[in-house]
Design a protein around this motif. Structure first.
Motif, short mmCIF file in Angstrom:
data_model
loop_
_atom_site.label_atom_id
_atom_site.label_comp_id
_atom_site.label_asym_id
_atom_site.label_seq_id
_atom_site.Cartn_x
_atom_site.Cartn_y
_atom_site.Cartn_z
N GLU A 1 11.44 -3.89 -12.94
CA GLU A 1 11.79 -4.77 -14.04
C GLU A 1 10.66 -5.78 -14.32
OE1 GLU A 1 15.39 -7.73 -14.61
OE2 GLU A 1 16.04 -5.71 -14.01
N THR A 2 10.11 -6.35 -13.26
CA THR A 2 9.01 -7.31 -13.41
C THR A 2 7.81 -6.67 -14.07
OG1 THR A 2 9.75 -8.54 -11.46
CG2 THR A 2 7.47 -8.88 -12.16
N VAL B 1 2.96 -4.06 -17.56
CA VAL B 1 2.08 -3.30 -16.68
C VAL B 1 2.90 -2.22 -16.00
CG1 VAL B 1 0.55 -5.27 -16.25
CG2 VAL B 1 2.42 -4.82 -14.67
N SER B 2 2.22 -1.21 -15.51
CA SER B 2 2.94 -0.14 -14.83
C SER B 2 3.38 -0.61 -13.45
CB SER B 2 2.05 1.10 -14.69
OG SER B 2 1.05 0.88 -13.71
N PRO B 3 4.48 -0.08 -12.96
CA PRO B 3 4.92 -0.42 -11.60
C PRO B 3 3.84 -0.11 -10.56
CG PRO B 3 6.67 0.70 -12.76
CD PRO B 3 5.45 0.79 -13.64
N GLU B 4 3.08 0.95 -10.77
CA GLU B 4 2.00 1.30 -9.84
C GLU B 4 0.92 0.23 -9.84
OE1 GLU B 4 -0.06 3.19 -6.86
OE2 GLU B 4 2.01 3.42 -7.51
N THR B 5 0.59 -0.30 -11.00
CA THR B 5 -0.41 -1.37 -11.07
C THR B 5 0.08 -2.60 -10.33
OG1 THR B 5 -1.33 -0.58 -13.17
CG2 THR B 5 -1.67 -2.92 -12.64
N LEU B 6 1.33 -2.98 -10.53
CA LEU B 6 1.89 -4.13 -9.83
C LEU B 6 1.89 -3.88 -8.33
CD1 LEU B 6 3.11 -6.91 -9.88
CD2 LEU B 6 5.34 -5.86 -10.34
N ARG B 7 2.25 -2.70 -7.92
CA ARG B 7 2.24 -2.34 -6.49
C ARG B 7 0.83 -2.47 -5.91
NH1 ARG B 7 4.48 2.37 -7.08
NH2 ARG B 7 6.49 1.41 -7.25
N LYS B 8 -0.17 -2.00 -6.65
CA LYS B 8 -1.55 -2.09 -6.19
C LYS B 8 -2.01 -3.54 -6.07
CE LYS B 8 -3.18 2.39 -7.82
NZ LYS B 8 -4.04 3.08 -8.78
N ILE B 9 -1.61 -4.37 -7.01
CA ILE B 9 -1.96 -5.79 -6.95
C ILE B 9 -1.31 -6.42 -5.72
CG2 ILE B 9 -1.66 -8.03 -8.07
CD1 ILE B 9 -1.89 -6.48 -10.78
N GLU B 10 -0.03 -6.13 -5.51
CA GLU B 10 0.69 -6.70 -4.37
C GLU B 10 0.10 -6.30 -3.03
OE1 GLU B 10 4.70 -5.37 -5.09
OE2 GLU B 10 5.27 -7.39 -5.73
N THR B 11 -0.40 -5.09 -2.94
CA THR B 11 -0.93 -4.60 -1.66
C THR B 11 -2.43 -4.81 -1.50
OG1 THR B 11 -1.23 -2.36 -2.54
CG2 THR B 11 0.88 -2.83 -1.45
N GLY B 12 -3.05 -5.40 -2.51
CA GLY B 12 -4.48 -5.70 -2.41
C GLY B 12 -5.39 -4.55 -2.77
N ALA C 1 -1.67 -13.36 -15.96
CA ALA C 1 -0.94 -14.29 -16.83
C ALA C 1 0.41 -13.71 -17.22
CB ALA C 1 -1.77 -14.59 -18.08
N ALA C 2 0.46 -12.42 -17.52
CA ALA C 2 1.73 -11.79 -17.91
C ALA C 2 2.71 -11.75 -16.74
CB ALA C 2 1.46 -10.37 -18.42
N ILE C 3 2.23 -11.42 -15.56
CA ILE C 3 3.10 -11.37 -14.38
C ILE C 3 3.60 -12.77 -14.04
CG2 ILE C 3 3.19 -10.87 -11.90
CD1 ILE C 3 1.11 -8.60 -12.50
N GLY D 1 4.01 -15.24 -16.06
CA GLY D 1 5.00 -15.61 -17.07
C GLY D 1 6.37 -15.02 -16.79
N VAL D 2 6.40 -13.76 -16.40
CA VAL D 2 7.67 -13.10 -16.09
C VAL D 2 8.34 -13.76 -14.88
CG1 VAL D 2 8.70 -10.94 -15.24
CG2 VAL D 2 7.06 -10.89 -17.12
N LEU D 3 7.52 -14.17 -13.91
CA LEU D 3 8.05 -14.79 -12.69
C LEU D 3 8.35 -16.27 -12.86
CD1 LEU D 3 5.76 -13.05 -10.06
CD2 LEU D 3 8.13 -12.48 -10.66
N GLY D 4 8.04 -16.81 -14.05
CA GLY D 4 8.32 -18.22 -14.30
C GLY D 4 7.34 -19.16 -13.62
N LEU D 5 6.12 -18.67 -13.36
CA LEU D 5 5.09 -19.48 -12.72
C LEU D 5 4.06 -19.90 -13.74
CD1 LEU D 5 4.42 -17.21 -9.61
CD2 LEU D 5 5.77 -19.31 -9.68
N SER D 6 3.56 -21.12 -13.60
CA SER D 6 2.46 -21.54 -14.45
C SER D 6 1.17 -20.99 -13.86
CB SER D 6 2.39 -23.06 -14.54
OG SER D 6 1.90 -23.60 -13.32
N LEU D 7 0.14 -20.88 -14.68
CA LEU D 7 -1.15 -20.43 -14.17
C LEU D 7 -1.73 -21.47 -13.21
CD1 LEU D 7 -2.65 -18.71 -17.31
CD2 LEU D 7 -1.68 -17.64 -15.27
N ASP D 8 -1.39 -22.73 -13.39
CA ASP D 8 -1.82 -23.76 -12.44
C ASP D 8 -1.23 -23.50 -11.05
OD1 ASP D 8 -3.37 -25.18 -14.25
OD2 ASP D 8 -1.72 -26.52 -14.81
#
Length: 66
Positions: free
Chosen positions: A3-4, A10-21, A32-34, A36-43
Motif C-alpha cells: 500500500e505504501t 513506486v513499485s513494491p520491489e523498489t521500496l523493498r530495495k530501498i529498505e534493505t539498502g 519525497a513521495a515515500i 509524504g505517504v508516511l506522514g514525514l517531513s523531509l526535515d
C-alpha cells in the motif's frame, strides 16, 4: 508495504530495495513521495539520516559502529 509503495508511486520491489539498502542512493522524488505517504517531513527524514551517519562515523573505540 504494498500500500505504501503504490501510494508513493513506486513499485513494491523498489521500496523493498530501498529498505534493505540495495538501492544506496534513491532519487530525491522517490524519497519525497515515500516520506509524504508516511506522514514525514523531509526535515525529519534528513535529520534521521544525519543522526545515523554521525553514529556510524564514531564509536568509543574509534571504529565505525554499524
Amino acid at each position: 508495504m504494498l500500500e505504501t509503495a503504490l501510494e508513493a508511486g513506486v513499485s513494491p520491489e523498489t521500496l523493498r530495495k530501498i529498505e534493505t539498502g540495495r538501492v544506496a542512493t534513491p532519487a530525491f522524488p522517490t524519497i519525497a513521495a515515500i516520506a509524504g505517504v508516511l506522514g514525514l517531513s523531509l526535515d525529519e527524514v534528513w535529520s534521521e539520516i544525519n543522526d545515523l551517519s554521525r553514529a556510524t562515523r564514531r564509536s568509543p573505540a574509534g571504529s565505525a559502529v554499524r
